[in-house]
Design a protein around this motif. Structure first.
Motif, PDB file in Angstrom:
ATOM      1  N   MET A 115       0.775  -1.169   0.058  1.00 40.89           N
ATOM      2  CA  MET A 115       0.072   0.064  -0.150  1.00 40.89           C
ATOM      3  C   MET A 115       0.936   1.371   0.202  1.00 40.89           C
ATOM      4  SD  MET A 115      -3.237  -0.993   2.577  1.00 40.89           S
ATOM      5  CE  MET A 115      -4.513  -1.790   1.977  1.00 40.89           C
ATOM      6  N   ARG A 116       2.009   1.264   0.645  1.00 44.92           N
ATOM      7  CA  ARG A 116       2.803   2.397   0.644  1.00 44.92           C
ATOM      8  C   ARG A 116       3.451   2.422  -0.684  1.00 44.92           C
ATOM      9  NH1 ARG A 116       4.101   0.454   5.808  1.00 44.92           N
ATOM     10  NH2 ARG A 116       6.050  -0.142   5.259  1.00 44.92           N
ATOM     11  N   HIS A 117       3.789   1.395  -1.248  1.00 44.07           N
ATOM     12  CA  HIS A 117       4.384   1.503  -2.647  1.00 44.07           C
ATOM     13  C   HIS A 117       3.295   2.021  -3.628  1.00 44.07           C
ATOM     14  CE1 HIS A 117       8.098  -1.235  -3.677  1.00 44.07           C
ATOM     15  NE2 HIS A 117       7.907  -0.111  -4.436  1.00 44.07           N
ATOM     16  N   ALA A 118       2.119   1.765  -3.566  1.00 45.63           N
ATOM     17  CA  ALA A 118       1.075   2.180  -4.380  1.00 45.63           C
ATOM     18  C   ALA A 118       0.846   3.708  -4.268  1.00 45.63           C
ATOM     19  CB  ALA A 118      -0.074   1.354  -4.053  1.00 45.63           C
ATOM     20  N   CYS A 119       1.090   4.308  -2.758  1.00 41.52           N
ATOM     21  CA  CYS A 119       0.849   5.409  -2.572  1.00 41.52           C
ATOM     22  C   CYS A 119       2.250   6.428  -3.097  1.00 41.52           C
ATOM     23  CB  CYS A 119       0.842   5.790  -0.988  1.00 41.52           C
ATOM     24  SG  CYS A 119       0.600   7.542  -0.544  1.00 41.52           S
ATOM     25  N   GLY A 120       3.479   5.820  -3.265  1.00 42.31           N
ATOM     26  CA  GLY A 120       4.512   6.248  -3.610  1.00 42.31           C
ATOM     27  C   GLY A 120       4.181   6.384  -5.241  1.00 42.31           C
ATOM     28  N   GLY A 121       3.746   5.473  -5.957  1.00 40.51           N
ATOM     29  CA  GLY A 121       3.470   5.514  -7.370  1.00 40.51           C
ATOM     30  C   GLY A 121       2.360   6.562  -7.622  1.00 40.51           C
ATOM     31  N   THR A 122       1.235   6.879  -6.964  1.00 34.72           N
ATOM     32  CA  THR A 122       0.452   7.939  -7.006  1.00 34.72           C
ATOM     33  C   THR A 122       0.948   9.213  -6.895  1.00 34.72           C
ATOM     34  OG1 THR A 122      -1.332   6.771  -5.921  1.00 34.72           O
ATOM     35  CG2 THR A 122      -1.587   9.010  -6.002  1.00 34.72           C
ATOM     36  N   ILE A 123       2.091   9.421  -5.939  1.00 36.69           N
ATOM     37  CA  ILE A 123       2.610  10.643  -5.926  1.00 36.69           C
ATOM     38  C   ILE A 123       3.300  11.004  -7.174  1.00 36.69           C
ATOM     39  CG2 ILE A 123       4.727  11.984  -4.850  1.00 36.69           C
ATOM     40  CD1 ILE A 123       3.530  10.508  -2.289  1.00 36.69           C
ATOM     41  N   VAL A 124       4.351   9.846  -7.781  1.00 35.75           N
ATOM     42  CA  VAL A 124       5.037   9.909  -8.855  1.00 35.75           C
ATOM     43  C   VAL A 124       4.254  10.289  -9.948  1.00 35.75           C
ATOM     44  CG1 VAL A 124       6.759   8.859 -10.570  1.00 35.75           C
ATOM     45  CG2 VAL A 124       6.896   8.843  -7.841  1.00 35.75           C
ATOM     46  N   SER A 125       3.062   9.618 -10.162  1.00 35.83           N
ATOM     47  CA  SER A 125       2.049   9.633 -11.226  1.00 35.83           C
ATOM     48  C   SER A 125       1.518  11.197 -11.336  1.00 35.83           C
ATOM     49  CB  SER A 125       1.014   8.576 -11.458  1.00 35.83           C
ATOM     50  OG  SER A 125       1.532   7.550 -11.422  1.00 35.83           O
ATOM     51  N   CYS A 126       1.295  11.642 -10.269  1.00 39.25           N
ATOM     52  CA  CYS A 126       0.648  13.182 -10.169  1.00 39.25           C
ATOM     53  C   CYS A 126       1.851  14.092 -10.428  1.00 39.25           C
ATOM     54  CB  CYS A 126       0.183  13.286  -8.927  1.00 39.25           C
ATOM     55  SG  CYS A 126      -1.365  12.677  -8.315  1.00 39.25           S
ATOM     56  N   SER A 127       3.067  13.901 -10.238  1.00 39.28           N
ATOM     57  CA  SER A 127       4.325  14.765 -10.584  1.00 39.28           C
ATOM     58  C   SER A 127       4.444  14.701 -12.171  1.00 39.28           C
ATOM     59  CB  SER A 127       5.367  14.035 -10.041  1.00 39.28           C
ATOM     60  OG  SER A 127       6.620  14.870 -10.376  1.00 39.28           O
ATOM     61  N   PHE A 128       4.155  13.488 -12.677  1.00 39.27           N
ATOM     62  CA  PHE A 128       4.098  13.464 -14.430  1.00 39.27           C
ATOM     63  C   PHE A 128       3.059  14.136 -14.636  1.00 39.27           C
ATOM     64  CE2 PHE A 128       6.648   9.297 -14.167  1.00 39.27           C
ATOM     65  CZ  PHE A 128       7.778   9.710 -14.007  1.00 39.27           C
ATOM     66  N   SER A 129       1.978  14.024 -14.260  1.00 38.56           N
ATOM     67  CA  SER A 129       0.867  14.309 -15.009  1.00 38.56           C
ATOM     68  C   SER A 129       0.932  16.018 -14.867  1.00 38.56           C
ATOM     69  CB  SER A 129      -0.611  14.033 -14.268  1.00 38.56           C
ATOM     70  OG  SER A 129      -0.919  14.435 -13.079  1.00 38.56           O
TER      71      SER A 129
END
Length: 132
Positions: A115-129
């Motif tokens: 779940m913490r990994h997925a949260c990190g992915g969300t943060i990176v994805s938002c940064s990209f978007s």
């Protein structure tokens, strides 16, 4: 390089994925109505049909407890393991899976870390978007 320290190749599609997203916990994940390994299957399908290749993937890091403290209280994080061993009975209604009898180290390893990994992915994805 973005704010999280990831190098962005402008020629790549901004795809964020980690095998660390997938929740497997000795089969108990099958008690939940949602498929907790769908991330892996989507990734493998995209690779196998040639839509993407592994070199296009940016793999995020799990968020840290200090990052989680920006949005959650110390009390809450203490109960879900960031500050102490997690309380399985506290997590049962949150996860919607009966985890009371599972050792907290297993829950940390097989449920909370993904779940913490997925949260990190969300943060990176938002940064990209935000750059699109």
């Amino acid at each position: 390089m973005n704010a999280k320290g990831f190098r962005v190749n402008e020629e790549k599609l901004p795809i964020v994925y980690s095998n660390g997203y997938n929740i497997t916990a000795c089969g108990i994940e099958k008690l939940h109505p949602f498929d907790s390994t769908k991330y892996k299957r989507v990734y493998e399908d995209l690779i196998s049909d040639g839509t993407i290749n592994p070199s296009q993937i940016t793999e995020p890091k799990p968020v840290s407890c200090s990052e989680l403290l920006k949005t959650h209280s110390i009390g809450y994080l203490a109960k879900i393991h960031c500050l102490n061993p997690c309380s399985p009975c506290f997590l049962t209604p949150i996860l919607e899976v009966p985890v009371c009898l599972i050792p907290s180290c297993i829950i940390e390893w097989r449920v909370l870390r993904p779940m913490r990994h997925a949260c990190g992915g969300t943060i990176v994805s938002c940064s990209f978007s935000s750059k699109i």
